[in-house]
Design an enzyme around this catalytic site. Sequence first.
Site, PDB file in Angstrom:
ATOM      1  N   VAL A 197      10.524   3.731 -10.973  1.00  0.00           N
ATOM      2  CA  VAL A 197      10.036   5.075 -11.308  1.00  0.00           C
ATOM      3  C   VAL A 197      10.736   6.057 -10.376  1.00  0.00           C
ATOM      4  O   VAL A 197      10.859   5.801  -9.171  1.00  0.00           O
ATOM      5  CB  VAL A 197       8.502   5.160 -11.154  1.00  0.00           C
ATOM      6  CG1 VAL A 197       8.005   6.565 -11.502  1.00  0.00           C
ATOM      7  CG2 VAL A 197       7.822   4.127 -12.049  1.00  0.00           C
TER       8      VAL A 197
ATOM      9  N   GLY B 179       0.801  -1.220   0.000  1.00  0.00           N
ATOM     10  CA  GLY B 179       0.000   0.000   0.000  1.00  0.00           C
ATOM     11  C   GLY B 179       0.833   1.269   0.000  1.00  0.00           C
ATOM     12  O   GLY B 179       2.022   1.248  -0.324  1.00  0.00           O
TER      13      GLY B 179
ATOM     14  N   HIS C   6       4.015   2.000  -7.944  1.00  0.00           N
ATOM     15  CA  HIS C   6       2.952   0.994  -7.858  1.00  0.00           C
ATOM     16  C   HIS C   6       1.988   1.118  -9.042  1.00  0.00           C
ATOM     17  O   HIS C   6       1.568   0.115  -9.624  1.00  0.00           O
ATOM     18  CB  HIS C   6       2.122   1.192  -6.580  1.00  0.00           C
ATOM     19  CG  HIS C   6       2.862   0.989  -5.305  1.00  0.00           C
ATOM     20  ND1 HIS C   6       3.137   2.006  -4.428  1.00  0.00           N
ATOM     21  CD2 HIS C   6       3.374  -0.134  -4.740  1.00  0.00           C
ATOM     22  CE1 HIS C   6       3.781   1.530  -3.380  1.00  0.00           C
ATOM     23  NE2 HIS C   6       3.952   0.229  -3.543  1.00  0.00           N
TER      24      HIS C   6
ATOM     25  N   ARG D 210       8.533   4.739   1.670  1.00  0.00           N
ATOM     26  CA  ARG D 210       9.284   5.253   2.822  1.00  0.00           C
ATOM     27  C   ARG D 210       9.795   6.685   2.599  1.00  0.00           C
ATOM     28  O   ARG D 210      10.251   7.310   3.554  1.00  0.00           O
ATOM     29  CB  ARG D 210      10.453   4.323   3.154  1.00  0.00           C
ATOM     30  CG  ARG D 210       9.984   2.964   3.671  1.00  0.00           C
ATOM     31  CD  ARG D 210      11.117   2.101   4.191  1.00  0.00           C
ATOM     32  NE  ARG D 210      10.609   1.034   5.021  1.00  0.00           N
ATOM     33  CZ  ARG D 210      10.433  -0.233   4.619  1.00  0.00           C
ATOM     34  NH1 ARG D 210      10.736  -0.594   3.393  1.00  0.00           N
ATOM     35  NH2 ARG D 210       9.955  -1.135   5.457  1.00  0.00           N
TER      36      ARG D 210
END
Length: 287
Positions: free
Chosen positions: A180, A31, A37, A191
């Site tokens: 990316v 997540g 993502h 993070r």
Amino acid sequence: VERLIGAEAVGAWCANRRAAGRDIGIVPTMGAFHEGHLALMRRARVECDTVVVYLFVNPLQFGPGEDLARYPRNIDRDATLAEGVGVDLLFTPTLTDMYPNGYPPKADRLVRPGPAGERFEGSIRPGHFAGMLTVVDRLFAITAPSRAYFGEKDAQQLFLVRQMTAERYPQTEIVACATVREPDGLSMSSRNVYLDPAARSAAACLSRGLFAVREFYGQGLRDPVALRQLMEARVREEPRAALDYAAVIDDATFEELKKPIADGVNARMLVAARLGSTRLIDNLLLN
Ligand code: PAF
């Protein structure tokens, strides 16, 4: 995007899709989605009939002093982002879904990484890769995907997942997607939100070093020790960064290269450093 929690419900949902002749692509995540993502999800959307995103902050892959408690969590925002790129199913399991025999799992239920998981991240984060592989193994057992999408940013994770998948899920293809980066080169990571402004700008020393090393490689420098030392020097120039390791590895074995890099070898530069209380990793293929 449909949202399901239970392992049984998700297993049945996937089995239905497969029975209808639809292949399944899975994007495993913890997540706090960023463009990295979303790039995995977009690629899965193009390549697969059905796209499942798995979102679970897996406690087993965090060590005692690590950031499990503060790891960013925002499922509603993530669901909106997944919806926006056309994800079919968001699987947000419970601890019991992923560890049906109890948590923490008994030692003999862990999926162990082998020697390639003991170096680099494995030596600094003992148990991390066994925790990661154990949960990915369970995810693949539930969903039986045709393809699973992983970012190249976690290169050692990708290597170990490939190894585990070839052994236990030969019908699943692991698809690696390019890292990316932010405009200054910093690789996207959930993070990065921990970085205060000073640490955030200092963090670009990792990618700056990687790209500088790749430049030297491009000019013909093939001595992995010299390449590593260049990387180390770039990180040490930044007073806020504390280097954990830099290494040039053979991408095929994840072993550190010690002799001049031969033609045909895919050499990857790895780096890990701490910026204050935040640990960052990055890597770049040199050829
Ligand atoms: O890369 C991650 O986000 C995690 O390690 C993964 C693969 C979802 C397993 O928990």
